[in-house]
Enzyme design. Structure first.
Site, PDB file in Angstrom:
ATOM      1  N   CYS A  60     -10.422   2.811  24.243  1.00 16.41           N
ATOM      2  CA  CYS A  60     -11.074   4.097  24.562  1.00 16.41           C
ATOM      3  C   CYS A  60     -11.317   4.930  23.312  1.00 16.41           C
ATOM      4  O   CYS A  60     -12.187   5.792  23.288  1.00 16.41           O
ATOM      5  CB  CYS A  60     -10.207   4.909  25.534  1.00 16.41           C
ATOM      6  SG  CYS A  60      -9.513   3.938  26.869  1.00 16.41           S
TER       7      CYS A  60
ATOM      8  N   ARG B  68      12.614  -2.861  30.920  1.00 11.94           N
ATOM      9  CA  ARG B  68      13.504  -1.725  31.202  1.00 11.94           C
ATOM     10  C   ARG B  68      14.488  -2.043  32.311  1.00 11.94           C
ATOM     11  O   ARG B  68      15.586  -1.517  32.356  1.00 11.94           O
ATOM     12  CB  ARG B  68      12.681  -0.530  31.686  1.00 11.94           C
ATOM     13  CG  ARG B  68      12.212   0.306  30.554  1.00 11.94           C
ATOM     14  CD  ARG B  68      11.209   1.308  31.061  1.00 11.94           C
ATOM     15  NE  ARG B  68      10.443   1.726  29.910  1.00 11.94           N
ATOM     16  CZ  ARG B  68      10.315   2.978  29.523  1.00 11.94           C
ATOM     17  NH1 ARG B  68      10.840   3.936  30.218  1.00 11.94           N
ATOM     18  NH2 ARG B  68       9.636   3.262  28.447  1.00 11.94           N
TER      19      ARG B  68
ATOM     20  N   SER C 165      -1.337  -3.402  22.616  1.00  5.17           N
ATOM     21  CA  SER C 165      -1.267  -2.017  23.121  1.00  5.17           C
ATOM     22  C   SER C 165      -2.135  -1.055  22.320  1.00  5.17           C
ATOM     23  O   SER C 165      -1.653  -0.068  21.784  1.00  5.17           O
ATOM     24  CB  SER C 165       0.188  -1.522  23.107  1.00  5.17           C
ATOM     25  OG  SER C 165       1.003  -2.394  23.830  1.00  5.17           O
TER      26      SER C 165
ATOM     27  N   ASP D 129      -8.367  -4.500  34.087  1.00  3.55           N
ATOM     28  CA  ASP D 129      -9.807  -4.742  34.252  1.00  3.55           C
ATOM     29  C   ASP D 129     -10.134  -6.070  34.921  1.00  3.55           C
ATOM     30  O   ASP D 129     -11.279  -6.303  35.298  1.00  3.55           O
ATOM     31  CB  ASP D 129     -10.494  -4.731  32.873  1.00  3.55           C
ATOM     32  CG  ASP D 129     -10.650  -3.331  32.305  1.00  3.55           C
ATOM     33  OD1 ASP D 129     -10.173  -2.375  32.930  1.00  3.55           O
ATOM     34  OD2 ASP D 129     -11.260  -3.208  31.227  1.00  3.55           O
TER      35      ASP D 129
ATOM     36  N   VAL E 149      -4.619 -18.162  25.496  1.00  9.37           N
ATOM     37  CA  VAL E 149      -4.245 -19.045  26.605  1.00  9.37           C
ATOM     38  C   VAL E 149      -5.522 -19.721  27.095  1.00  9.37           C
ATOM     39  O   VAL E 149      -6.523 -19.051  27.364  1.00  9.37           O
ATOM     40  CB  VAL E 149      -3.549 -18.252  27.722  1.00  9.37           C
ATOM     41  CG1 VAL E 149      -3.316 -19.134  28.941  1.00  9.37           C
ATOM     42  CG2 VAL E 149      -2.233 -17.680  27.216  1.00  9.37           C
TER      43      VAL E 149
END
Ligand SMILES: Cc1cc2nc3c(=O)[nH]c(=O)nc-3n(C[C@H](O)[C@H](O)[C@H](O)COP(=O)(O)OP(=O)(O)OC[C@H]3O[C@@H](n4cnc5c(N)ncnc54)[C@H](O)[C@@H]3O)c2cc1C
Length: 457
Positions: A46, A23, A42, A289, A84
């Site tokens: 949950c 942005r 994305s 996390d 990675v």
């Protein structure tokens, strides 16, 4: 020439950072490459329990932004199924393996965003290729579990190991699917995020919902027959199982960071500053996390792996990478969960945390209801407050109740965040109408009780 940002980990923290950086800086100024080893970007982990239960019909509903949207809308080069495997901070390079068989590539970077999430705890007994044993960390895990639950012969008996919020949410999901569910927890109570007196209410309520809760029980092994799990062997005897779900907690996923020389804190999470810069590692940011953060009440570093923090921290990192200025203010440990209609909320310190942090305090438990007692649907609600002695400052709060209980914790979280005393709180102008609260809201009842406990005259 454009600078290059490499993002490791394509979920909440990583993609929030990438989107915010974009942005503020166009593609001519900042090239963004994101590596994600899974099949999705994305996504909402949950939401997995609600997808398993059938409340959410399809995995795609849990994906907030797919790679195509990231590419088209944000000009982010998402490399899905790329893991990675190495970060070289001196050469400013990452090595990534194409998990679909395309070999290894090296990509240079100017700036690195490390957002690899957490690793689920998997004890030795759970390291098995037996069919029917599942974690629920990723959408791929969720897909595998759903497939198993729909397979022939249909599993009838589920054992959930671990009574944290993911364990209790999964217990609900499996009850909703009609399975008979046993939840095994090695502590004396499930939901160790609340004090034992409040957790007892959760145990009783879950038993009432038909979940067989075995507390103080340790799992030692799994019995496998014909390649399928058939029993969970515990120190309290075997429990038959057609499906086993593991919810044993997580630790920060720091292996690559550690190998690259990034510093870890006492909780095992990556050490970052308030702008989400990795300590002592120029040009490298981390969020979610995999990092540790500051607890605003105890003043201690903590590892609180929640989506709400991952999104905010990723946003902060992205604003900063994009040339803006933002900070992450720390956490107070607010969390909510539900098991069927039972709701649990918590914020701040538990009694044991308050003791460890050296506070003197009082704690009170107030019984109330979610609505006026005469209004249809009124159900019990229990609020616990922990307040510093003698100042009266709120240190922690917990709520267990039926409908409309969990989100009341937000009122208490705002009070706690703003260092209010329980005396201040008794004057809060909270909404009242019989369908929503008794004339004295449960929060106000508890605050008054805490005031009395602080000054019992
Ligand atoms: C079942 C479940 C229920 C939950 N419910 C809630 C809730 O109700 N409320 C709440 O606040 N939080 C909840 N959470 C926690 C929340 O999902 C996480 O805190 C959040 O997803 C963390 O975001 P993250 O980006 O830090 O990590 P993650 O979401 O774990 O993303 C990290 C990503 O990095 C990828 N990755 C890791 N290593 C590599 C590598 N070497 N190369 C490439 N990619 C890599 C992983 O595949 C993963 O996609 C829940 C979690 C689970 C599992």
């Amino acid at each position: 020439m454009a600078e290059r940002l490499i993002v490791v980990g394509g979920d909440a923290a990583g993609m929030a950072a990438a989107a915010q950086a974009r942005r503020r800086r166009g593609p001519d100024d900042l090239e963004i490459v994101a590596f994600e080893r899974g099949h999705y970007t994305s996504y909402s982990a949950c939401g997995i329990p609600y997808w398993i239960s059938g409340l959410v019909g399809d995995a795609q509903q849990l994906v907030a932004r797919d790679p195509a949207t990231h590419r088209e809308k944000y000009d982010i080069d998402v490399r899905l199924r790329h893991e990675v495997t190495e970060i070289d901070l001196d050469r400013r390079e990452v090595v990534a393996r194409d998990l679909e068989g395309g070999g290894e590539i090296r990509e240079g970077f100017d700036t690195l965003m490390y957002a690899t999430g957490a690793v689920p705890t998997k004890p030795d007994w759970a390291r098995t290729d037996a069919l029917g044993v599942f974690g629920v960390q990723t959408l791929d895990d969720g897909a595998a579990l759903r497939k198993w639950l729909e397979s022939d012969p249909k599993p009838q008996r589920a054992v959930v190991v671990g009574g944290g919020y993911i364990g209790v949410e999964m217990a609900e999901a499996l009850v909703r699917r009609g399975l008979s569910v046993t939840l095994v927890e090695r502590d004396e109570q499930p939901m160790s995020t609340v004090d034992p007196d409040m957790a007892t209410l959760v145990t009783e309520a879950m038993r009432g919902l038909g979940v067989d809760i075995r507390t103080g029980v340790r799992v030692g092994a799994l019995t496998v027959r014909d390649g399928r799990v058939s029993e969970v062997v515990t120190d309290d005897g075997p429990i038959p199982a057609d499906v086993v779900v593991l919810g044993l907690g997580v630790r920060p996923n720091t292996a690559l960071a550690e190998a690259a020389g990034m510093p870890l804190g006492p909780t095992g999470g990556i050490r970052v500053d308030r702008r989400m810069r990795v300590a002592e590692t120029p040009g490298v940011w981390a969020a979610g996390d995999c990092v540790e953060t500051l607890h605003r009440v105890s003043g201690m570093p903590v590892h609180v792996p929640l989506g709400t923090h991952a999104n905010k921290q990723g946003r902060v990192a992205g604003i900063n990478i994009g040339g803006g200025y933002a900070t992450f203010a720390g956490v107070i440990g607010t969390a909510v969960a539900k098991v069927c209609d039972l709701e649990v909320g918590r914020t701040g310190l538990r009694e044991r945390d308050a003791l460890a942090a050296g506070f003197e305090f009082v704690s009170v438990i107030a019984e109330s209801t979610n609505r006026a007692g005469y209004y249809p649907g009124a159900r019990p609600m229990t609020v616990k407050l922990i307040a510093e002695r003698p100042s009266g400052r709120l240190l922690g709060a917990q709520i267990v109740g039926w409908t409309e209980a969990a989100k009341r914790i937000d009122t208490l979280a705002v009070a706690l965040w703003n260092r209010m005393t329980v005396d201040d709180m008794t004057a809060l102008d909270l909404g009242y109408a019989p369908p929503y609260a008794p004339v004295w809201d449960p929060v106000l009842v508890a605050a008054r009780k805490a005031v009395d406990a602080l000054d019992p005259r």
